[in-house]
Every structure is written in structure tokens, then in C-alpha cells.
Design a protein around this motif. Structure first.
Motif, PDB file in Angstrom:
ATOM      1  N   GLN A  52       0.691  -1.229   0.026  1.00 13.47           N
ATOM      2  CA  GLN A  52       0.233   0.011   0.068  1.00 13.47           C
ATOM      3  C   GLN A  52       0.789   1.337   0.063  1.00 13.47           C
ATOM      4  OE1 GLN A  52      -3.273   0.044  -0.394  1.00 13.47           O
ATOM      5  NE2 GLN A  52      -2.941  -2.185  -0.690  1.00 13.47           N
ATOM      6  N   CYS A  53       1.977   1.408   0.664  1.00 13.56           N
ATOM      7  CA  CYS A  53       2.648   2.392   0.900  1.00 13.56           C
ATOM      8  C   CYS A  53       3.499   2.512  -0.298  1.00 13.56           C
ATOM      9  CB  CYS A  53       3.717   2.257   1.947  1.00 13.56           C
ATOM     10  SG  CYS A  53       2.887   2.535   3.750  1.00 13.56           S
ATOM     11  N   ARG A  54       3.878   1.517  -1.156  1.00  7.01           N
ATOM     12  CA  ARG A  54       4.709   1.725  -2.625  1.00  7.01           C
ATOM     13  C   ARG A  54       3.347   2.230  -3.312  1.00  7.01           C
ATOM     14  NH1 ARG A  54       5.401  -3.756  -4.363  1.00  7.01           N
ATOM     15  NH2 ARG A  54       6.711  -4.105  -2.370  1.00  7.01           N
ATOM     16  N   LYS A  55       2.245   1.855  -3.302  1.00  9.91           N
ATOM     17  CA  LYS A  55       1.070   2.111  -4.117  1.00  9.91           C
ATOM     18  C   LYS A  55       0.895   3.769  -4.046  1.00  9.91           C
ATOM     19  CE  LYS A  55      -3.429   0.842  -3.500  1.00  9.91           C
ATOM     20  NZ  LYS A  55      -4.470   0.212  -3.451  1.00  9.91           N
ATOM     21  N   TYR A  56       0.746   4.247  -2.641  1.00 10.78           N
ATOM     22  CA  TYR A  56       0.764   5.619  -2.565  1.00 10.78           C
ATOM     23  C   TYR A  56       2.178   6.591  -2.649  1.00 10.78           C
ATOM     24  CZ  TYR A  56      -3.981   4.466  -0.951  1.00 10.78           C
ATOM     25  OH  TYR A  56      -5.321   4.234  -1.075  1.00 10.78           O
ATOM     26  N   GLY A  57       3.248   5.786  -2.851  1.00  5.49           N
ATOM     27  CA  GLY A  57       4.416   6.541  -2.847  1.00  5.49           C
ATOM     28  C   GLY A  57       4.654   7.024  -1.532  1.00  5.49           C
ATOM     29  N   LEU A  58       4.540   6.161  -0.194  1.00  7.46           N
ATOM     30  CA  LEU A  58       4.915   6.690   1.072  1.00  7.46           C
ATOM     31  C   LEU A  58       5.992   5.937   1.588  1.00  7.46           C
ATOM     32  CD1 LEU A  58       1.319   6.758   2.636  1.00  7.46           C
ATOM     33  CD2 LEU A  58       2.775   8.518   2.190  1.00  7.46           C
ATOM     34  N   GLN A  59       7.097   6.536   2.315  1.00  8.15           N
ATOM     35  CA  GLN A  59       8.047   5.990   2.942  1.00  8.15           C
ATOM     36  C   GLN A  59       7.607   4.931   3.812  1.00  8.15           C
ATOM     37  OE1 GLN A  59      10.879   8.878   3.985  1.00  8.15           O
ATOM     38  NE2 GLN A  59      12.531   7.323   4.985  1.00  8.15           N
ATOM     39  N   TRP A  60       8.121   3.748   4.197  1.00  4.01           N
ATOM     40  CA  TRP A  60       7.669   2.844   5.176  1.00  4.01           C
ATOM     41  C   TRP A  60       8.854   1.770   5.624  1.00  4.01           C
ATOM     42  CZ3 TRP A  60       4.128   0.969   8.011  1.00  4.01           C
ATOM     43  CH2 TRP A  60       4.135  -0.494   8.416  1.00  4.01           C
ATOM     44  N   VAL A  61       8.666   1.708   6.822  1.00  6.84           N
ATOM     45  CA  VAL A  61       9.493   0.677   7.542  1.00  6.84           C
ATOM     46  C   VAL A  61       8.733   0.042   8.723  1.00  6.84           C
ATOM     47  CG1 VAL A  61      10.495   2.119   9.291  1.00  6.84           C
ATOM     48  CG2 VAL A  61      11.609   0.160   8.516  1.00  6.84           C
ATOM     49  N   GLN A  62       8.831  -1.237   8.921  1.00  8.09           N
ATOM     50  CA  GLN A  62       7.776  -1.891   9.748  1.00  8.09           C
ATOM     51  C   GLN A  62       8.698  -1.480  11.283  1.00  8.09           C
ATOM     52  OE1 GLN A  62       6.782  -5.816   9.332  1.00  8.09           O
ATOM     53  NE2 GLN A  62       6.128  -6.095  11.331  1.00  8.09           N
ATOM     54  N   PRO A  63       7.857  -0.686  12.059  1.00  8.01           N
ATOM     55  CA  PRO A  63       8.551  -0.561  13.447  1.00  8.01           C
ATOM     56  C   PRO A  63       8.741  -1.788  14.199  1.00  8.01           C
ATOM     57  CG  PRO A  63       6.099   0.303  13.125  1.00  8.01           C
ATOM     58  CD  PRO A  63       6.380  -0.686  12.040  1.00  8.01           C
ATOM     59  N   ASN A  64       9.707  -1.542  14.904  1.00  7.86           N
ATOM     60  CA  ASN A  64      10.312  -2.623  15.751  1.00  7.86           C
ATOM     61  C   ASN A  64       9.314  -2.831  16.999  1.00  7.86           C
ATOM     62  OD1 ASN A  64      11.677  -1.606  18.262  1.00  7.86           O
ATOM     63  ND2 ASN A  64      12.950  -0.587  16.712  1.00  7.86           N
ATOM     64  N   LEU A  65       8.503  -1.994  17.284  1.00  2.00           N
ATOM     65  CA  LEU A  65       7.760  -2.004  18.339  1.00  2.00           C
ATOM     66  C   LEU A  65       6.311  -1.673  18.017  1.00  2.00           C
ATOM     67  CD1 LEU A  65       7.194  -2.467  21.645  1.00  2.00           C
ATOM     68  CD2 LEU A  65       7.753  -0.246  21.881  1.00  2.00           C
ATOM     69  N   PHE A  66       5.350  -2.710  18.019  1.00  2.00           N
ATOM     70  CA  PHE A  66       4.135  -2.040  17.916  1.00  2.00           C
ATOM     71  C   PHE A  66       2.743  -2.524  18.629  1.00  2.00           C
ATOM     72  CE2 PHE A  66      -0.108  -3.062  15.635  1.00  2.00           C
ATOM     73  CZ  PHE A  66      -0.377  -1.776  14.914  1.00  2.00           C
ATOM     74  N   PRO A  67       1.848  -2.168  19.001  1.00  2.00           N
ATOM     75  CA  PRO A  67       1.861  -0.686  18.709  1.00  2.00           C
ATOM     76  C   PRO A  67       2.546   0.212  19.661  1.00  2.00           C
ATOM     77  CG  PRO A  67      -0.251  -1.521  19.965  1.00  2.00           C
ATOM     78  CD  PRO A  67       0.643  -2.677  19.681  1.00  2.00           C
TER      79      PRO A  67
END
Lengths: 179, 179
Positions: A52-67
Motif C-alpha cells: 500500500q505504501c508503495r502504491k501511495y508513494g509513501l516511505q515505510w519501515v515496519q516498526p520494531n515495536l507495535f503498537p
């Protein structure tokens, strides 16, 4: 990340209503995010988020802590009717989901406020005072009362829409000429 | 309701893989559909369904029983590689969600097969025999093994996509020229 631009394009006003997901989930009987509780769905969501982030052109990294704890969202509450609310929210989202940083530290939230040319120390002090806490609790209870079960949730003409998947439907309904 | 037309338009072949949601949900620790277990989300989904069906121009009525047993989906399994699979599935969906009728009765499923010009009695007999049952169980276990947690789920080039919300992303990925 995209609501403000989309709303502006349609001449719509956004009434921002920050609330906390944690207490909301708990009041619905969930001890954590459904993405954590239901591991198959969680695995899918993280993978889909990359796409989805690729589709919207957004930077993304999976947080190491969630939530991540986000009670400094009280800052968002203080800014809800201010012109900087959209930019502030986007910067906090980037901090969490593009730079994988804690979003609950006064320092990092203060830096965002600074960069927006705002009186960071003053706003942070107000955000940490009791009225702001009470106000965020109350807004979270209101969210619960309106049947909200996740975020982002949008209301357009009293109708509820959940998630990025339905944001365009909400904007469309809000834009329609009343007959 | 729309996958076959969308796939044809893009020259894509669909490999249909019917499976049962009930046993899948149970193996994920849920005793029922999440729409039933989580009442706030359920209430929203039923309301949103009305809007989505309006958007897609589909007939819709909220079934008085949900979820309905659908073990006659073994018919779909038998037809998975037949040219009538798409039309059959759409008719079963309409029976449930447009006409609010039981979808587990050989009579009503037989009527759909009849109308498609198929040997209903023969197909129903085969669907009620042990090999078809075993085959549906096996396909449901395979779905579980692939990380599926809901329906519809689509795979395109090995990537999983969940729900009508992501069907277009799946079709797009499947359509892309390989480099």
C-alpha cells in the motif's frame, strides 16, 4: 497521510477527533491490537502495508515495536482546530512508520512542533497537564459511544466509514450536493 | 460478483479454490465469524455492505441468518475447473445475500444447476459423496496452511490479497508484464 490534500481538493473541512486505540480496544474486550492478537491477519497486514505504501508513494519501515504508546496525541487534541494539525499528524506517522522511532517522547514530539514553527515547550506543558489528559479520555469514550472500533474512522453526514479503504467513499458522500 | 468479468477484461485465468470459512475460523480460535463475535465491527460491516452493493449496482438484503452453512460448496469444488463455476458462485451469492434463502438445500442448489443447463441430480449426488467431502476438507486445510484468514482471498504471483478491497491490486499484479 492523504486526507488533508484530498479534502482540500474537494473544498471539505475536516473536524479532527484524536482518540486512543488502546483503551478503545480494551473496552471491546481486546487486550491488544487485532493485528497482534490475530497473528495470521497481522502477518498479512504488515505485508500488505508495504504494498500500500508503495502504491501511495509513501516511505515505510515496519516498526520494531507495535503498537507504540501515543499519549502525546494529547498534542493532536490541543491542535485539533489549529491549521497545523494535519502536518503534525503526518510527521508523527512518519516518525513511527518511516523512521521507526518512539512517538511518546516529549523530545521527539517537541522537535516536530519546533519544525512547524510552534512554541513547543508551551504546547508540551499544556499536553502534559490534567485537562488535556481528561479531554483525551473523554474523546476516546465518545469514539466508543459512536461505535468506532478502529482507526482511521471517518464520519460524513452522520455515516461511519472505517479505514483508508473507505476514505474515498466518505469524501464522496461529504462532497455530494444535498437534494 | 465481479472477479470473472474483471479477469476476462485483462485476459487473466482464475484458478478457483473453494474452501469453508467455519473450520478455518475455528482453527484460528474463533467460534464464529468475526462479524458475529465482534458486534461493533459486525454492525458497521452490515451497514457498509448496503453502501458497497449500491456502489457496485448489486442487489442486497441482509440475510436473517448469518453465517449460513454452505457445505454444498462441494458443488463449487466439483465445478472449480468448469466454465460454469463463476456463474454458479454468483447465483449462490445472490440466493444468500439478495434473496435471503438457505444455500445448504440440495433443492435450491439443484435449481441453480438446472438453470445453468447442467445435470443437477448427477452433480448433487457426486457432491454428497465422500470424496467431495474429503476434498473440501483438504482444500480448507490448504487454505489454512497458506495463511488465509478470511474470504475472498486472492493469490497473484504468490502474493496474498484479502477482500474485495484488494481484488484490484491482485488483478493488477497478475496483469503486470514480467521483467
Amino acid at each position: 497521510m492523504r486526507i488533508e490534500e484530498e479534502a482540500q481538493r474537494r473544498g471539505l473541512r475536516i473536524a479532527w477527533k484524536p482518540f486512543l486505540l488502546g483503551p478503545l480496544f480494551r473496552s471491546l474486550g481486546m487486550e491488544n491490537s487485532p493485528f497482534v492478537l490475530q497473528k495470521e491477519k497481522g502477518a498479512y497486514v504488515w505485508h500488505d502495508m508495504v504494498r500500500q505504501c508503495r502504491k501511495y508513494g509513501l516511505q515505510w519501515v515496519q516498526p520494531n515495536l507495535f503498537p507504540r504508546l501515543g499519549v502525546l496525541l494529547r498534542v493532536a487534541l490541543l491542535g485539533a482546530e489549529k491549521p497545523w494539525i494535519g502536518a503534525f499528524c503526518r510527521q508523527v506517522m512518519l516518525l513511527n512508520f518511516a523512521f521507526d522511532k518512539d512517538i511518546n517522547q516529549p523530545d521527539s514530539i517537541g522537535r516536530i512542533l519546533d519544525e512547524l514553527g510552534l512554541p513547543a515547550a508551551e504546547i508540551l506543558k499544556q499536553a502534559q497537564a490534567e485537562p488535556a489528559k481528561a479531554s483525551l479520555r473523554q474523546q476516546t469514550e465518545e469514539a466508543r459511544g459512536r461505535g468506532i472500533f478502529g482507526a482511521p474512522t471517518f464520519f460524513a453526514r452522520g455515516e461511519m466509514f472505517w479505514g483508508n479503504n473507505r476514505m474515498d467513499d466518505a469524501l464522496l458522500l461529504a462532497s455530494e450536493q444535498r437534494v
